[in-house]
Enzyme design. Structure first.
Site, PDB file in Angstrom:
ATOM      1  N   HIS A  96       0.790  -1.129   0.226  1.00  0.00           N
ATOM      2  CA  HIS A  96      -0.066   0.187   0.074  1.00  0.00           C
ATOM      3  C   HIS A  96       0.882   1.175  -0.013  1.00  0.00           C
ATOM      4  O   HIS A  96       0.678   2.270   0.741  1.00  0.00           O
ATOM      5  CB  HIS A  96      -0.820   0.007   1.137  1.00  0.00           C
ATOM      6  N   ILE A 269      -8.971   2.486   4.140  1.00  0.00           N
ATOM      7  CA  ILE A 269      -7.857   3.247   4.957  1.00  0.00           C
ATOM      8  C   ILE A 269      -6.646   2.866   4.521  1.00  0.00           C
ATOM      9  O   ILE A 269      -5.567   3.581   4.451  1.00  0.00           O
ATOM     10  CB  ILE A 269      -8.307   3.267   6.391  1.00  0.00           C
ATOM     11  N   ASP A 270      -6.347   1.654   4.027  1.00  0.00           N
ATOM     12  CA  ASP A 270      -4.928   1.184   3.615  1.00  0.00           C
ATOM     13  C   ASP A 270      -4.352   1.986   2.589  1.00  0.00           C
ATOM     14  O   ASP A 270      -3.360   2.061   2.553  1.00  0.00           O
ATOM     15  CB  ASP A 270      -4.870  -0.303   3.104  1.00  0.00           C
ATOM     16  N   VAL A 298      -9.818   1.045  10.952  1.00  0.00           N
ATOM     17  CA  VAL A 298      -8.582   0.097  11.379  1.00  0.00           C
ATOM     18  C   VAL A 298      -7.910  -0.409  10.099  1.00  0.00           C
ATOM     19  O   VAL A 298      -8.648  -0.958   9.144  1.00  0.00           O
ATOM     20  CB  VAL A 298      -9.151  -1.228  11.956  1.00  0.00           C
ATOM     21  N   ALA A 299      -6.618  -0.597   9.973  1.00  0.00           N
ATOM     22  CA  ALA A 299      -5.849  -0.562   8.908  1.00  0.00           C
ATOM     23  C   ALA A 299      -5.658  -1.996   8.436  1.00  0.00           C
ATOM     24  O   ALA A 299      -5.280  -2.404   7.246  1.00  0.00           O
ATOM     25  CB  ALA A 299      -4.614   0.231   8.850  1.00  0.00           C
TER      26      ALA A 299
END
Length: 369
Positions: A96, A269-270, A298-299
């Site tokens: 990522h 979110i990553d 939360v990743a």
């Protein structure tokens, strides 16, 4: 080849790069596999399992990175691991990089051969190594969203499933890929009213067949999206641009219009997140409040179901691990154009165009021939 499996350093990351069954196959093929002690404990694979599979157990990450030609992980290296990376070493994991300029710089400086699970791509555009974790994350997104909607957790007190005389909760899913499809299936299973947005009309038509008309499928036009988000009890952000930073599709102004105690789960979110103001959180403190709305970002969401997630991930990654081990990375990249698309950095060059564009760095095309 010497293959290393370190223990994951990311907070609350319980998955592991390879299962004992996968290790056994590599050892039988003549490879040496180094496994850091405790690497598989979180997923239910003890050191004894790896030892019986033929692995060599080592005590620390320094031994794994120091001796291995190929390092197989789940998540990107943490800052304390950066110094362990070395020139010409192959790193095969989720990276990522579009949302992580610091790690990108380290991989370039240390001339690591970094192959990212999330950019390995088939000819039809699908992402075979990202898909199993997207399936897990999609299913979990509704599960955790329902949890945070409960009043004792600070939510609005809405039950997603209907009861006689009371309408169901409203779930809005933004993105009709693997995450969004799985989120829709779970939300439907709970009895929620589901609306799914996507920019691709062809994808919406395929989802209409798959979901048999039980979901409202809408083109992602701004006005319609604003109206739906404002009325939602749970919003799942499932936007994906392969390899690139996610666009911000849920704005702070849109969040202001939501009912207090509603929930947003940003699965993107990553890749930087698709919700304005979202930052990666951990399982220790998974939510923040934005304008009285609960934002969960939360990743490493699939880590909470580490056993299932590890098995699903290794099922997908192992054929590529085996190819890298048996052929060496140069020949594997030369003969497998699908794997080649996963290459992000090599010889100090950034060779993944979406990452380069997202970070404003020079893109250097790479030929494996």
């Amino acid at each position: 080849m010497i293959i290393g499996i370190p223990r994951e350093r990311k907070k609350h990351e319980y998955r592991v790069g390879l299962t004992p069954a996968a290790v056994r196959q590599l050892v039988r093929a003549g490879h040496t596999v180094l496994v850091e002690a405790g690497a598989g404990e979180g997923a239910g694979f003890g050191d004894t399992c790896y030892r019986e599979a033929g692995a060599t157990l080592v005590t620390g990450a320094e031994d794994v990175f120091g001796e291995s030609e190929l390092v197989v992980k789940v998540k990107e290296p943490e800052p304390q691991e950066y110094r362990l990376l070395r020139q010409g070493q192959v790193l095969f994991t989720f990276l990522h990089l579009a949302a992580n300029p610091g790690l990108t710089r380290i991989l370039l400086e240390r001339e690591v051969v970094a192959i990212a699970y999330e950019t390995v791509q088939l000819d039809d555009g699908s992402l075979p190594l990202l898909a199993p974790m997207s399936e897990v994350a999609g299913k979990l997104s509704v599960q955790v969203g329902a949890h945070w909607l409960q009043k004792e957790n600070g939510g609005s007190g809405v039950l997603l499933g209907a009861v006689p005389g009371v309408p169901p909760g409203r779930v809005v899913i933004i993105g009709g890929g693997t995450v969004g499809t799985n989120a829709a299936q779970v939300a439907l299973g709970l009895g929620a009213e589901v609306t799914l947005f996507d920019v691709n009309l062809a994808r919406l038509r395929r989802l209409a067949e798959l979901l048999a008309g039980r979901v409202s499928l809408v083109s992602a036009e701004l006005g319609a999206l604003e109206e739906a988000v404002a009325a939602a009890d749970l919003v799942v952000g499932a936007v994906l641009v392969p390899g690139a930073k996610a666009p911000k599709v849920v704005t702070t102004e849109m969040i202001r219009q939501m009912r207090p105690g509603s929930v947003i789960v940003d699965v993107a979110i990553d890749q930087g997140g698709c919700v304005e103001g979202a930052v990666p959180t951990t399982h220790d403190a998974p939510v923040v409040r934005v304008e009285q709305v609960i934002l969960y970002s939360v990743a490493n969401l699939p880590a909470s179901t580490a056993r299932t997630s590890t098995l699903a991930l290794v099922n997908a990654t192992f054929p590529y691990v085996s190819r890298l081990a048996n052929l060496g990375y140069r020949e594997a990249l030369r003969t497998d154009h699908v794997l080649l698309k996963g290459l992000n950095t090599i010889e100090g060059r950034l060779v993944c165009a979406p990452v380069a564009e997202s970070l404003g760095l020079e893109y250097c095309p790479y030929s494996a021939d």
